[in-house]
Design a protein around this motif. Structure first.
Motif, PDB file in Angstrom:
ATOM      1  N   TRP A  45     -89.996  53.328  -7.282  1.00  0.00           N
ATOM      2  CA  TRP A  45     -88.722  53.981  -7.546  1.00  0.00           C
ATOM      3  C   TRP A  45     -88.911  55.481  -7.660  1.00  0.00           C
ATOM      4  N   THR A  46     -87.825  56.189  -7.353  1.00  0.00           N
ATOM      5  CA  THR A  46     -87.840  57.646  -7.463  1.00  0.00           C
ATOM      6  C   THR A  46     -86.919  58.074  -8.596  1.00  0.00           C
ATOM      7  N   GLU A  47     -87.366  59.064  -9.343  1.00  0.00           N
ATOM      8  CA  GLU A  47     -86.561  59.569 -10.463  1.00  0.00           C
ATOM      9  C   GLU A  47     -85.293  60.231  -9.918  1.00  0.00           C
ATOM     10  N   PRO A  48     -84.122  59.795 -10.383  1.00  0.00           N
ATOM     11  CA  PRO A  48     -82.880  60.402  -9.890  1.00  0.00           C
ATOM     12  C   PRO A  48     -82.798  61.880 -10.259  1.00  0.00           C
ATOM     13  N   VAL A  49     -82.235  62.644  -9.375  1.00  0.00           N
ATOM     14  CA  VAL A  49     -82.003  64.070  -9.634  1.00  0.00           C
ATOM     15  C   VAL A  49     -80.549  64.233 -10.059  1.00  0.00           C
ATOM     16  N   PRO A  50     -80.286  64.636 -11.308  1.00  0.00           N
ATOM     17  CA  PRO A  50     -78.902  64.786 -11.759  1.00  0.00           C
ATOM     18  C   PRO A  50     -78.136  65.788 -10.900  1.00  0.00           C
ATOM     19  N   ALA A  51     -76.848  65.547 -10.744  1.00  0.00           N
ATOM     20  CA  ALA A  51     -75.999  66.446  -9.966  1.00  0.00           C
ATOM     21  C   ALA A  51     -75.952  67.822 -10.623  1.00  0.00           C
ATOM     22  N   ALA A  52     -75.796  68.848  -9.806  1.00  0.00           N
ATOM     23  CA  ALA A  52     -75.719  70.227 -10.320  1.00  0.00           C
ATOM     24  C   ALA A  52     -74.414  70.421 -11.088  1.00  0.00           C
ATOM     25  N   PRO A  53     -74.428  71.296 -12.097  1.00  0.00           N
ATOM     26  CA  PRO A  53     -73.201  71.563 -12.858  1.00  0.00           C
ATOM     27  C   PRO A  53     -72.083  72.096 -11.964  1.00  0.00           C
ATOM     28  N   LEU A  54     -70.858  71.814 -12.372  1.00  0.00           N
ATOM     29  CA  LEU A  54     -69.683  72.291 -11.650  1.00  0.00           C
ATOM     30  C   LEU A  54     -69.383  73.732 -12.039  1.00  0.00           C
ATOM     31  N   ASP A  55     -69.025  74.548 -11.064  1.00  0.00           N
ATOM     32  CA  ASP A  55     -68.555  75.897 -11.354  1.00  0.00           C
ATOM     33  C   ASP A  55     -67.082  75.805 -11.751  1.00  0.00           C
ATOM     34  N   PRO A  56     -66.734  76.041 -13.026  1.00  0.00           N
ATOM     35  CA  PRO A  56     -65.334  75.904 -13.457  1.00  0.00           C
ATOM     36  C   PRO A  56     -64.366  76.757 -12.635  1.00  0.00           C
ATOM     37  N   ALA A  57     -64.848  77.893 -12.135  1.00  0.00           N
ATOM     38  CA  ALA A  57     -63.982  78.770 -11.354  1.00  0.00           C
ATOM     39  C   ALA A  57     -63.591  78.152 -10.017  1.00  0.00           C
ATOM     40  N   SER A  58     -64.325  77.093  -9.604  1.00  0.00           N
ATOM     41  CA  SER A  58     -64.021  76.470  -8.315  1.00  0.00           C
ATOM     42  C   SER A  58     -62.857  75.481  -8.401  1.00  0.00           C
ATOM     43  N   VAL A  59     -62.394  75.215  -9.619  1.00  0.00           N
ATOM     44  CA  VAL A  59     -61.288  74.266  -9.795  1.00  0.00           C
ATOM     45  C   VAL A  59     -59.977  75.036  -9.817  1.00  0.00           C
ATOM     46  N   PRO A  60     -59.103  74.829  -8.832  1.00  0.00           N
ATOM     47  CA  PRO A  60     -57.840  75.579  -8.795  1.00  0.00           C
ATOM     48  C   PRO A  60     -56.965  75.259 -10.004  1.00  0.00           C
ATOM     49  N   ALA A  61     -56.153  76.219 -10.385  1.00  0.00           N
ATOM     50  CA  ALA A  61     -55.205  75.993 -11.484  1.00  0.00           C
ATOM     51  C   ALA A  61     -54.123  75.026 -11.014  1.00  0.00           C
ATOM     52  N   ILE A  62     -53.615  74.230 -11.938  1.00  0.00           N
ATOM     53  CA  ILE A  62     -52.551  73.288 -11.615  1.00  0.00           C
ATOM     54  C   ILE A  62     -51.628  73.171 -12.821  1.00  0.00           C
ATOM     55  N   ASP A  63     -50.362  72.979 -12.572  1.00  0.00           N
ATOM     56  CA  ASP A  63     -49.415  72.756 -13.659  1.00  0.00           C
ATOM     57  C   ASP A  63     -49.837  71.494 -14.422  1.00  0.00           C
ATOM     58  N   PRO A  64     -49.951  71.546 -15.755  1.00  0.00           N
ATOM     59  CA  PRO A  64     -50.457  70.392 -16.512  1.00  0.00           C
ATOM     60  C   PRO A  64     -49.671  69.104 -16.272  1.00  0.00           C
TER      61      PRO A  64
END
Length: 655
Positions: A312-331
């Motif tokens: 087995w191979t040790e999983p590589v965790p996903a890279a953190p999300l850049d919060p600025a990449s998430v567009p604004a949306i009306d709640p």
């Protein structure tokens, strides 16, 4: 813990001479091939695992994973699986008190059907499967043997390919009314003292049940297949040994009790046949037509079988999300997108097809968090939940494994129940691929860490591997089923929010949007790191909820959809509006862990805040309940409009 992994089900003491017996198992491949019977026999199998231990089943759950709603097979699978679960459980007469349903393209070619059952037994009258005594009669009980299900165990351990339709005969056919009679006969027989050992006939039928009983008892077994009750003619020894016909048991019997035992099964109109005996030596002998068809060391099929240690191979965790990449949306637009999606709309369409109130002890039905039943004739209550977030496990198997246990812990705590123990159903792809095996290794590591930190042992479970079609694996889905106890009925948190209640959030929010429901459903993006799980905070905050239950009128944990979805669901269930002060996307839709949303009166809120300060638990007011709208920041919509969307979206997709 009275009995841990290795038996038909786990057993945990609940006081007053009683125990809860429970387990979760999968019926994934059969349910994809033949949805109704696959799901129905999954329910039947898990019920047998419980009553073969001497427990009367009192509750079931299910965890279902389907492909994309627009996939051509999904509609038929949803209808067939839900009908199969309801058809078997409703006829048998046990309430379904909860569960979960998810949709993802990863399950297009391989749905998951995980079934959970729990029962109540006397703690000094638990029955096990280990045979004992030489020359003791081995008895076949229940329904007759046919050709249905031959090769089912082999099919369950293989990937799907273009030949899938050829596997349809390997799916078993269930009869819930026969199973009901089988349960009553077994429980009546157990009360006579006639049973030495008992094992249900599940995967691999007579082969597996006989071998497990002999191996656990350090004995051999001889079977004469000419004595096996059959409903078809001309069956070969191979077919009889590997048939997975349902509603059958194998038992080692006290010989002096034979006539009494036979009379019980004849009364219930079930087959009773002595088909073999236990042997002193390590041998498994199969006779058919006065000919020896098999003679080999029994232990080679069980106790001394090889254990895999695959690369087995040790999983590589996903890279953190850049919060600025998430567009604004009306709640409100974000909330509307969630509650109209197949993953987060009401499951009322599903659980209305299940009998949730049979036996008259159900306190909390599906759709409101953990299910709750009374322990009949006592003041005790038991709470049940099943949880996993596969996209977290895909992004980081170890954190995802932790989170599944932590969410189960929170769901139990949110209704005032002390978590007792858990069962798991580890659904993964092909373990011969090092990356899949690495997911399994890391997820188990995370589950183990969480169970230790939260004092919630795994007492039973199931592993379902090779969940792949044409080489495409499912999302890693280690489902956690958990049981909690409420010893004082006054500590149950089952109330509703009402106008004038304060909305309090326990726990800290950093606005974690990686792998969030908002990102997946609104922006069609599955990105970022899974939310980190602080197990000490989980335990501290869960203890705080239970210790202060008297001040809490309604409570839910915060998970998928964050504060926004949790606040809406509390409000919608109560038929009252809610106003959340924040308009920040991270605060509203972030999925930081170890959090709860509470509804209570103002004076109760003051008491909770004082207790939280003393305990070092973060808590703050985030809004209030009242009116007839849902408002987040300056954005709002009528509750009635959103409720209509929430309650009708599932039916709009699948009716």
């Amino acid at each position: 813990m009275i009995c841990g992994p290795g038996e038909n089900a786990g057993v945990v003491d609940i006081g007053d001479g009683q125990a809860v017996v429970f387990k979760m198992e999968s019926h994934n491949h059969p349910s994809y091939i033949e949805p109704y019977q696959g799901a129905a026999t999954g329910v039947g199998g898990i019920l047998r695992d419980v009553f073969t231990m001497g427990a009367r089943p009192v509750a079931t759950l299910n965890s279902l994973s389907f492909g994309s709603p627009d996939h051509p097979r999904t509609r038929a699978l949803v209808h067939g699986v839900v009908a199969g679960i309801g058809g078997y459980g409703n006829c048998f007469g046990v309430p379904c008190v909860g569960g979960e349903v998810r949709f993802d393209t990863a399950y297009d070619g391989n749905c998951l059907v995980n079934a959970f059952a729990a029962g109540i037994a006397d703690s000094d009258a638990i029955f096990y499967s280990a045979a004992s005594g030489v020359g003791m009669p081995v008895v076949y009980l229940g329904a007759k043997t046919g050709r249905d299900g031959v090769g089912g165990a082999t099919m369950a351990s293989a990937e799907f390919d273009a030949s899938i339709e050829e596997k349809r005969p390997t799916v078993q056919v269930g009869d819930p009314f026969t199973e009901k009679r089988l349960m009553e006969a077994c429980l009546e027989l157990m009360a006579t003292g006639a049973v030495i050992a008992i094992q249900d006939m599940g995967a691999a039928g007579l082969t597996c049940s006989a071998v497990e009983m002999g191996d656990k008892g350090g004995l051999g077994v001889r079977l004469d297949l000419d004595r096996v009750p059959q409903r078809e003619t001309g069956m070969s020894a191979y077919e009889m040994m590997l048939s997975e016909s349902q509603e059958r048991m194998l038992m080692v019997l006290q010989p002096e009790k034979e006539s009494q035992a036979r009379a019980i099964f004849e009364k219930w109109d079930l087959d009773f046949a002595i088909v073999g005996e236990t042997l002193p030596e390590d041998r498994f002998i199969i006779l058919h037509g006065n000919t020896v068809r098999a003679d080999l060391p029994l232990s080679t099929l069980s106790g001394s079988a090889p254990e895999y240690d695959r690369p087995w191979t040790e999983p590589v965790p996903a890279a953190p999300l850049d919060p600025a990449s998430v567009p604004a949306i009306d709640p409100i637009d974000g909330l509307r997108a969630l509650i109209s999606s197949a993953n987060y709309c009401s499951r009322e369409w599903v659980w209305e097809q299940y009998d949730t109130m049979v036996m008259a002890d159900t306190v909390r039905t599906p759709g409101q968090g953990a299910g709750i039943i009374r322990v009949h004739g006592t003041d005790k209550l038991l709470a049940f939940t099943s949880d996993v977030t596969p996209r977290y496990v895909q992004a980081d198997p170890e954190e995802g494994g932790k989170q599944a246990v932590a969410e189960a812990f929170r769901n139990l705590s949110a209704v005032g129940a002390k978590p007792l123990a858990a069962t798991d159903n580890l659904n993964f792809g092909n373990p011969e691929k090092p990356e899949i095996m690495g997911q399994l290794v890391a997820a188990i590591r995370g589950i183990g860490a969480a169970c230790s930190a939260l004092d919630m042992p795994i007492v039973s479970g199931n592993v379902s591997l090779y969940n792949e079609t044409e080489g495409a694996a499912i999302l890693p889905t280690p489902t956690i089923g958990a049981v909690g106890i409420i010893r004082d009925p006054s500590q149950v948190i089952t109330g509703n929010a009402r106008a004038g209640h304060v909305a309090l959030m326990v726990g800290e929010c950093a606005g974690h949007l990686g792998q969030s429901a908002l990102l997946a459903e609104v922006f069609n993006r599955v990105e970022g790191a899974a939310p980190p799980v602080d197990l000490q905070a989980e335990r501290r905050h869960g203890d705080f909820i239970r210790e202060n239950a008297e001040w809490i009128r309604a409570c839910t944990d915060l998970s998928d959809g964050g504060l926004a979805l949790a606040a809406f669901e509390l409000a919608e269930a109560a038929g009252v509006g809610v106003e959340i002060d924040s308009a920040d996307m991270g605060e509203l839709f972030g999925e930081d862990q170890a959090r709860y949303l509470i509804a209570c009166n103002f004076d109760q809120a003051e008491a909770l805040m004082a207790a939280a300060a003393k305990a070092g638990v973060p808590i703050k007011s985030v809004g209030r309940f009242g009116g007839d709208t849902v408002k987040m920041g300056s954005s709002e919509a009528p509750l009635a409009e959103l409720s209509e969307v929430f309650r009708t979206s599932f039916g709009a997709l699948f009716d």
